[in-house]
Every structure is written in C-alpha cells, then in structure tokens.
Design an enzyme around this catalytic site. Structure first.
Site, PDB file in Angstrom:
ATOM      1  N   SER A   1       0.850  -1.201   0.000  1.00  0.00           N
ATOM      2  CA  SER A   1       0.000   0.000   0.000  1.00  0.00           C
ATOM      3  C   SER A   1       0.876   1.238   0.000  1.00  0.00           C
ATOM      4  O   SER A   1       1.976   1.231   0.563  1.00  0.00           O
ATOM      5  CB  SER A   1      -0.898   0.018   1.241  1.00  0.00           C
ATOM      6  OG  SER A   1      -1.573   1.257   1.362  1.00  0.00           O
TER       7      SER A   1
ATOM      8  N   TYR B   1      -2.235  -1.766  10.236  1.00  0.00           N
ATOM      9  CA  TYR B   1      -2.377  -1.979   8.796  1.00  0.00           C
ATOM     10  C   TYR B   1      -1.209  -1.344   8.040  1.00  0.00           C
ATOM     11  O   TYR B   1      -0.550  -2.000   7.207  1.00  0.00           O
ATOM     12  CB  TYR B   1      -3.696  -1.394   8.287  1.00  0.00           C
ATOM     13  CG  TYR B   1      -3.795  -1.381   6.787  1.00  0.00           C
ATOM     14  CD1 TYR B   1      -4.084  -2.539   6.080  1.00  0.00           C
ATOM     15  CD2 TYR B   1      -3.579  -0.204   6.063  1.00  0.00           C
ATOM     16  CE1 TYR B   1      -4.152  -2.536   4.690  1.00  0.00           C
ATOM     17  CE2 TYR B   1      -3.656  -0.181   4.682  1.00  0.00           C
ATOM     18  CZ  TYR B   1      -3.938  -1.354   4.002  1.00  0.00           C
ATOM     19  OH  TYR B   1      -3.994  -1.347   2.621  1.00  0.00           O
TER      20      TYR B   1
END
Length: 251
Positions: free
Chosen positions: A139, A152
């Site tokens: 990400s 995350y």
C-alpha cells in the site's frame, strides 16, 4: 511479466483489487484460481467467468492454508504466479484506556503471517517452473501512514522490506518478485464508503494502469506504482513526507 499462458493463484480474489486482477488475467486467457474465505462469493465470481477456478481458505488458520497448498499442488502443478493480495484494514485507537489488541493481531495474522506461510509453502512449486512470478499487494500507506490505521500501515511497510530481501535472495532463481503498492482505490477494504468515495481511484482505472505496468519486462525496483501512488512512495526522497503526513493526519 508475461501476461498470457500463466497459471495464477490470487488470494482475496473475490472482491476489490483481487477480483479486478482475476478478471483481467482471465480475459487474457490465463488459468486463474481465486481463493477467499466465503464460498458464496467464490461461486459468484467463478460462475460469471467460465473456466476460472475457486478454492476456499481461511488465511488465519494454518491448517486451512495447508489444505489450499495441497489442493493447488495437486490440481494445478504448473502454478507459476502467486498473487498475495488478501488483506484486512481496521482502525485502531491506542490512546484509549482499553486497547483492542485482538484487532491488531488479526491484521498481523492476515496481512503478514499468512503471506509468509503461503509463499514459503508454494515456493518449491514456483521455483520448479521455467518462469514464475510472486506479486504481493502492499500500500502507499506503507510509506506514509495514516495514524488511525497503525497496524495496517505497519504491515504494508513490513511487506515492502520483506519483498526487497526476498527479491535479492531469489535473484538467481527463475522467480521475479513484484510489489504492487496501490493508492486509495474504490474498494470495500476500508468499508462501503470507500467504494463510493470520489477521492479514491476508480478500480477499473487502477487495474488498467497496473496491467500496462506489469507488461513492462523490467519494472523499476520490482515495484508497480501507478501515477497516483508515486507521491506517497517518493515522499521521503522528495522531501515532502511531513507535508503529506500532515495532510493524511490533520490535527
């Protein structure tokens, strides 16, 4: 990366980026196997795309991963592409009296431990092919985090570092290691509102740009970076980290 005549396993292939990749690879005539936790979604996707295969797996369960590996090796011995795409994203509040550590551990189990388990188990199959590819979804937030998603974001930063080492260790093997680092995309990863957020990149546009970049035989540093994520990826190098961090984390 060669985009045709491949046998491709995609985790998290029933929705979002995983499903988008599965459908795009399927349209190019590849043998695509999707895996996911919910059988109903697997059936829905495979029914819509004749020839696509689906296998159920709970990535938080080591025995379920082992069954998936056994099924893949038995039914698809020519597997030459593994796409580690499954992941979860949850907000966390570490400034409260009670911290929900189970949420943090669940993210680590799915986003990190499962990737390591599955990759290590399937690596002998991949190495045995004349050509193979490992793609792992990270990400842009692995480079500049949002403070409300600490575990995350950290999990994606971990994968970025791990992939660099894996790529170096496998440099003499017929296995290319590719990092797919998305920007904010219209998926349900962060909840239903994300799929409708006009500030997020349209999923179809993202998949199209990714396929174009994957077709390049030598992606820079093994990273697939669409234009909209480059600001996050290059923030430290360009000296814009503090500014972008402040924008992501106001107040």
């Amino acid at each position: 990366m060669d985009l045709t005549d491949r046998t491709i396993l995609i985790t998290g292939g029933t929705s979002g980026i995983g499903r988008g990749l599965a459908e795009a690879f399927h349209r190019r005539g590849n043998q695509v196997i999707i895996s996911g936790r919910r059988q109903a979604l697997i059936d829905e996707v495979t029914a819509a795309h004749p020839g696509m295969q689906g296998l159920q797996v709970d990535l938080n369960n080591p025995s379920s991963i082992a069954r998936l590996v056994k099924d893949v090796q038995s039914r698809f011995p020519d597997l030459d592409v593994l796409v580690n795409n499954a992941g979860i994203s949850r907000t966390e509040a570490w400034d409260r009296d009670m911290i929900d550590i189970d949420t943090s551990l669940s993210i680590i189990e799915t986003n990190l431990v499962a990737v390591l388990r599955l990759t290590s188990a399937l690596l002998p199959t991949l190495v045995g092919q004349s050509r193979a590819t490992i793609i792992t979804t990270t990400s842009g937030l692995g480079f500049v985090p949002r403070s409300s998603y600490p575990t995350y974001c950290a999990s994606k930063a971990f994968l970025h570092s791990w992939l660099q080492s894996l790529r170096h260790q496998l440099r003499h093997k017929p296995v290319e290691v590719i990092e797919l680092a998305p920007p904010y995309v219209q998926t349900h990863l962060g909840g239903p509102q994300q799929a409708m957020d006009p500030a997020a990149m349209v999923l179809g546009d993202y998949i199209g740009e990714v396929l174009t970049l994957l077709a390049d035989p030598t992606p820079a540093d093994g990273e697939i970076l669409v234009e909209r994520v480059r600001g996050l990826r290059l923030a430290e190098r360009l000296g814009t980290y503090r500014e972008i961090y402040a924008d992501l984390n106001p107040g």
